[in-house]
Design a protein around this motif. Sequence first.
Motif, PDB file in Angstrom:
ATOM      1  N   GLN A   1      -4.652  -7.750  -4.850  1.00 43.11           N
ATOM      2  CA  GLN A   1      -3.888  -6.508  -4.908  1.00 43.11           C
ATOM      3  C   GLN A   1      -3.383  -6.306  -6.335  1.00 43.11           C
ATOM      4  O   GLN A   1      -3.116  -7.277  -7.058  1.00 43.11           O
ATOM      5  CB  GLN A   1      -2.716  -6.557  -3.926  1.00 43.11           C
ATOM      6  N   PRO A   2      -3.216  -5.047  -6.767  1.00 43.31           N
ATOM      7  CA  PRO A   2      -2.836  -4.808  -8.167  1.00 43.31           C
ATOM      8  C   PRO A   2      -1.424  -5.262  -8.505  1.00 43.31           C
ATOM      9  O   PRO A   2      -1.145  -5.611  -9.650  1.00 43.31           O
ATOM     10  CB  PRO A   2      -2.970  -3.289  -8.308  1.00 43.31           C
ATOM     11  N   TYR A   3      -0.528  -5.233  -7.541  1.00 42.46           N
ATOM     12  CA  TYR A   3       0.858  -5.582  -7.803  1.00 42.46           C
ATOM     13  C   TYR A   3       1.238  -6.824  -7.018  1.00 42.46           C
ATOM     14  O   TYR A   3       0.921  -6.943  -5.834  1.00 42.46           O
ATOM     15  CB  TYR A   3       1.789  -4.430  -7.427  1.00 42.46           C
ATOM     16  N   LYS A   4       1.954  -7.724  -7.674  1.00 40.50           N
ATOM     17  CA  LYS A   4       2.359  -8.971  -7.026  1.00 40.50           C
ATOM     18  C   LYS A   4       3.834  -9.208  -7.312  1.00 40.50           C
ATOM     19  O   LYS A   4       4.372  -8.736  -8.322  1.00 40.50           O
ATOM     20  CB  LYS A   4       1.540 -10.167  -7.548  1.00 40.50           C
TER      21      LYS A   4
ATOM     22  N   LEU B   1      -5.502   4.152   0.124  1.00 39.55           N
ATOM     23  CA  LEU B   1      -6.941   3.900   0.124  1.00 39.55           C
ATOM     24  C   LEU B   1      -7.403   3.457  -1.261  1.00 39.55           C
ATOM     25  O   LEU B   1      -8.294   2.601  -1.394  1.00 39.55           O
ATOM     26  CB  LEU B   1      -7.673   5.175   0.559  1.00 39.55           C
ATOM     27  N   GLY B   2      -6.776   4.012  -2.313  1.00 42.77           N
ATOM     28  CA  GLY B   2      -7.107   3.568  -3.664  1.00 42.77           C
ATOM     29  C   GLY B   2      -6.744   2.112  -3.893  1.00 42.77           C
ATOM     30  O   GLY B   2      -7.492   1.357  -4.531  1.00 42.77           O
ATOM     31  N   ILE B   3      -5.579   1.672  -3.357  1.00 42.29           N
ATOM     32  CA  ILE B   3      -5.190   0.261  -3.467  1.00 42.29           C
ATOM     33  C   ILE B   3      -6.187  -0.621  -2.700  1.00 42.29           C
ATOM     34  O   ILE B   3      -6.571  -1.707  -3.167  1.00 42.29           O
ATOM     35  CB  ILE B   3      -3.764   0.055  -2.918  1.00 42.29           C
ATOM     36  N   MET B   4      -6.630  -0.154  -1.521  1.00 43.50           N
ATOM     37  CA  MET B   4      -7.615  -0.916  -0.749  1.00 43.50           C
ATOM     38  C   MET B   4      -8.932  -1.040  -1.518  1.00 43.50           C
ATOM     39  O   MET B   4      -9.563  -2.106  -1.514  1.00 43.50           O
ATOM     40  CB  MET B   4      -7.846  -0.246   0.614  1.00 43.50           C
ATOM     41  N   LEU B   5      -9.367   0.050  -2.173  1.00 44.72           N
ATOM     42  CA  LEU B   5     -10.611   0.002  -2.950  1.00 44.72           C
ATOM     43  C   LEU B   5     -10.481  -0.999  -4.099  1.00 44.72           C
ATOM     44  O   LEU B   5     -11.386  -1.791  -4.368  1.00 44.72           O
ATOM     45  CB  LEU B   5     -10.942   1.397  -3.476  1.00 44.72           C
ATOM     46  N   TYR B   6      -9.319  -0.984  -4.774  1.00 40.95           N
ATOM     47  CA  TYR B   6      -9.063  -1.964  -5.840  1.00 40.95           C
ATOM     48  C   TYR B   6      -9.182  -3.389  -5.284  1.00 40.95           C
ATOM     49  O   TYR B   6      -9.801  -4.263  -5.906  1.00 40.95           O
ATOM     50  CB  TYR B   6      -7.670  -1.729  -6.429  1.00 40.95           C
TER      51      TYR B   6
ATOM     52  N   TYR C   1       0.813  -1.207   0.000  1.00 39.39           N
ATOM     53  CA  TYR C   1       0.000   0.000   0.000  1.00 39.39           C
ATOM     54  C   TYR C   1       0.854   1.268   0.000  1.00 39.39           C
ATOM     55  O   TYR C   1       0.339   2.357   0.214  1.00 39.39           O
ATOM     56  CB  TYR C   1      -0.949  -0.005   1.201  1.00 39.39           C
ATOM     57  N   LEU C   2       2.165   1.148  -0.251  1.00 41.10           N
ATOM     58  CA  LEU C   2       3.054   2.306  -0.239  1.00 41.10           C
ATOM     59  C   LEU C   2       2.900   3.112  -1.524  1.00 41.10           C
ATOM     60  O   LEU C   2       2.895   2.559  -2.636  1.00 41.10           O
ATOM     61  CB  LEU C   2       4.506   1.864  -0.088  1.00 41.10           C
TER      62      LEU C   2
ATOM     63  N   ALA D   1      -7.288   8.038  -7.373  1.00 35.99           N
ATOM     64  CA  ALA D   1      -6.623   7.930  -6.061  1.00 35.99           C
ATOM     65  C   ALA D   1      -5.217   7.356  -6.163  1.00 35.99           C
ATOM     66  O   ALA D   1      -4.372   7.620  -5.308  1.00 35.99           O
ATOM     67  CB  ALA D   1      -7.465   7.058  -5.127  1.00 35.99           C
ATOM     68  N   THR D   2      -4.946   6.551  -7.222  1.00 41.14           N
ATOM     69  CA  THR D   2      -3.652   5.860  -7.303  1.00 41.14           C
ATOM     70  C   THR D   2      -2.746   6.433  -8.379  1.00 41.14           C
ATOM     71  O   THR D   2      -1.814   5.763  -8.830  1.00 41.14           O
ATOM     72  CB  THR D   2      -3.869   4.366  -7.560  1.00 41.14           C
ATOM     73  N   ALA D   3      -3.030   7.657  -8.816  1.00 39.68           N
ATOM     74  CA  ALA D   3      -2.140   8.294  -9.788  1.00 39.68           C
ATOM     75  C   ALA D   3      -0.715   8.326  -9.247  1.00 39.68           C
ATOM     76  O   ALA D   3      -0.492   8.609  -8.070  1.00 39.68           O
ATOM     77  CB  ALA D   3      -2.626   9.704 -10.113  1.00 39.68           C
ATOM     78  N   ARG D   4       0.279   8.012 -10.127  1.00 40.93           N
ATOM     79  CA  ARG D   4       1.671   8.007  -9.652  1.00 40.93           C
ATOM     80  C   ARG D   4       2.112   9.397  -9.203  1.00 40.93           C
ATOM     81  O   ARG D   4       2.860   9.534  -8.246  1.00 40.93           O
ATOM     82  CB  ARG D   4       2.608   7.495 -10.758  1.00 40.93           C
TER      83      ARG D   4
END
Length: 687
Positions: A214-217, A202-207, A182-183, A254-257
Motif C-alpha cells: 500500500q502507498p501509505y504506511k 480503486l486507485g489505491i487497490m491498483l497501486y 483506502y479512504l 484515480a488518486t488525485a487529492r
Amino acid sequence: MSANQTDPMIGRLIDGRYRVRSRIARGGMATVYLASDLRLERPVAVKIMHGHLADDENFKERFIQEARSAARLAHPNVVNVYDQGQDDESAYIVMEYLPGITLRELLQEHRVLTPEQATDILEAVLAGLAAAHRSGIVHRDLKPENVLLADDGRIKIGDFGLARAASANTATGAALLGTIAYLSPELVTRGIADTRSDIYALGIMLYEMLTGEQPYKGEQPMQIAYQHANDTVPMPSAVNPRVPAELDELVLWATARDPEQRPRDARAMLEHLYDLQRGDAVPGGTQKTMVLPRAMAPVPPAEAFGAGRNPTGPAGQNGPTGQTGPAGLRGSTGETAILQKARHRTGPVTPALGTNAEALGRKAAARRKRGAVWLVLVVVLALVAGTTAWWFSLGPGSQATVPAITNASVAQATSKLEAQGFGVSDEQVKTYDPVIAAGQVTGTRPEAGATVHKGSAVRLVVSQGPRILSLPKVVGQQEDAAKKALSPFTVGASTTRFDQKAKGTVLGIAGKNASGATVDLQNATTYPERRPVTLTVSLGPVPDVTGQSLSAAQAALTAVGLKSVQSGGEYSDSVANGAVIRQGAEGDGAVVPGSTIDLVVSKGPTPITVPDETGRKVSTAESALAALGLKVSYADCTTAQCATATALGFDWRKLVKVQSQSPAGQGTAFKGDTVTLKYDGSSLSVG
C-alpha cells in the motif's frame, strides 16, 4: 476441535429453507456460511449478523442496507443477492455462492501482479462499480477483501454493507466508515463520499496490485489518514520498474487529492481504460490523439516552451472547452494542450513530436505484423476450444454439480445421485444431527454445489440423530439459572402456575419424545441435544383474600390474572357480614393464570329461634337457653322468702317456675343475646 464443529449455526435450518453446512468467513459484523437452499436445491452463501449486534439499530440498518443496495444491481461483476430476512433474532442475507478466493488472498499468495493481471481485475471491478454508480449507489468500502475471484474465472464485487445513495454527497458523521488504507482525502477531512471516493479506493487497490504494498504506511490509523489527506500517491513504477507509464498515470489520475481531478465515476474511468486497450489508430489510416493523463501524453522538452514554463498550467485548470482531463488541459479539438502549444510554435517540429510520430509509425507497423500472428492464434485457439468443449461436455473430462440432498433415506439419495451420473460410495460419513432423524441423509461429500467429474463416487453423510446429553436437575432452582443449565437443549417459553413455593421457582420440566408426545423429564437423567424442553415455574401462592370485602377480594385476584366467583354465603359468628369466609380453586385443580377462585361470603351471625320456657322451672329454662348460646337474667329477688331461701343455702331456681320471658318464645335472637326470665315469687316458701 474445528470452528465448524463448535459453531452452533452449523446444521441449523434458517427460515425453514436454508440448511447451514459450513463456515466460509467471519468478520466484525457478520459471519458467512455455505448453505443449501432446500427449495431450489442449490448452494448459497448466507451472511448472518452477529447476535450481539441484534439490538444495535445502526448495525442492523447497515446490514439490511447491504441487501437492498446489492439487490438493486443486476450485473455479472456484482455478487447477486437472492433473499434477506430474520430468523429468531438473527438477521441474514442470502447471496450467490462463489467458490474461489478474494483479491486479498491472491495478493497474499503472489504479492505483485503483472500489469496484464492487474488490468483484467481492474476492468471487471470498474464494470461492476459502473453499474452501481449508474444506479445511484456509492460502495464506500472498496478493498481487496471485497473483490471475489471465482474458480471459474468470474470477478465480482461484494459487501455493500456501507453503500449509500449517490444522488448527493454522503456524509458519514463523526465516525469514518470503511477501511483506513483506502479512504479518500475528502472522507478523512470532511467525512463526505461520492462516486469519486470509490475511484480513489480503486486507485489505491491498483497501486497495491502493481507493487505488492500500500502507498501509505504507519503504526497508527491516524498516521495513514494524515498521509491520505496531505500526500500524493507515488507512481507504482518507483517501486516496480516494470509498471508501464500508462498505468502509472492511471493510478495518479484515480488518486488525485482533489476529487475534481479524478474520473467523475467508474464509467468514465472504464471508458478511458478501453481507449488505452484499443490504442490510438482509427480506420482510414488517420491518427487519433487520446486525451490522456499528463505523463501518458507525449511531452516536449523544456526548451520547446522556455525554461521553467508549465505547458499545461496548474493541475485541474480548465482548458478551452472548460473540461479537465485526468491531469492537465483538454483542447477544443480533442488534442492535448501540449500538442496545441507545440503547433503554435514557429520553426521545425520539436524533437519530442518527431519522436512521437516515429513511435506511432512503429506501432502501426507492429500491429500489421501482429495481425497475421493473431489470425494463426485465433485458428489455434478455436481448435483448442473445440477440443476442450468436447472434453468437458462429452469426453472424459465432463463435469457435473453435486445435487443437494437432505432428509432423504439412503435409498432415495442413492437413486437420485445415480440418476444424475454419480456413483455412491459404500463408505458413509456418520454425523450427529439434532433435526434430521437417525438413518436419514444430511448431505454429501463432496458437498452440494461442488463441481466434479461425472461418474465420481459420492459419499453420503448419514445422521445418527442428536447427541444424547446429560440432563441437569433443575426442579427447585430459579428459572434463569435453570435455563442456563439447559443451554444445550431448546428451551421454550415456560408454563406457570400458582404454588406455595417462591415466585420463579422451577416446579417441573417436560420434553418431547421421538414421536412428538409430551413426556415428564423430572426424573430423566439424559435427553437428546437441542430437543425442546418446557419448564413449569411458580407464580407464588394464590393471594389470601379471606376476611376482605367481596369487591376487594375480587380486585386482588384479578391483579394476578385470576378470575373469581361468589359461590354462596354462610352465617358466621366470627366474620363480618359481606366479608370472605373462605376461598378455593374451582374443581380443586392446579391454579394457573385464568383459573377461577370460588369465594364464600359471610351473611353475619347465625339467627336463633328462642324457645318458649314459660311454666318450666327456672333452672331448666336457664340450661336450655345457655345451650343455644344465649345469656339469662332474672327479675330482682327482693321478697323476704327469696332472701331467706338464699340465706339458707339452697337453689331457689329449682323451686320456682317461669312466669314470662323476653323475648317471648319463637322470637329471634343471636348468639350472645340476653333472655330475661320472670317468675312467681309467691310460690317460693321456706320451712
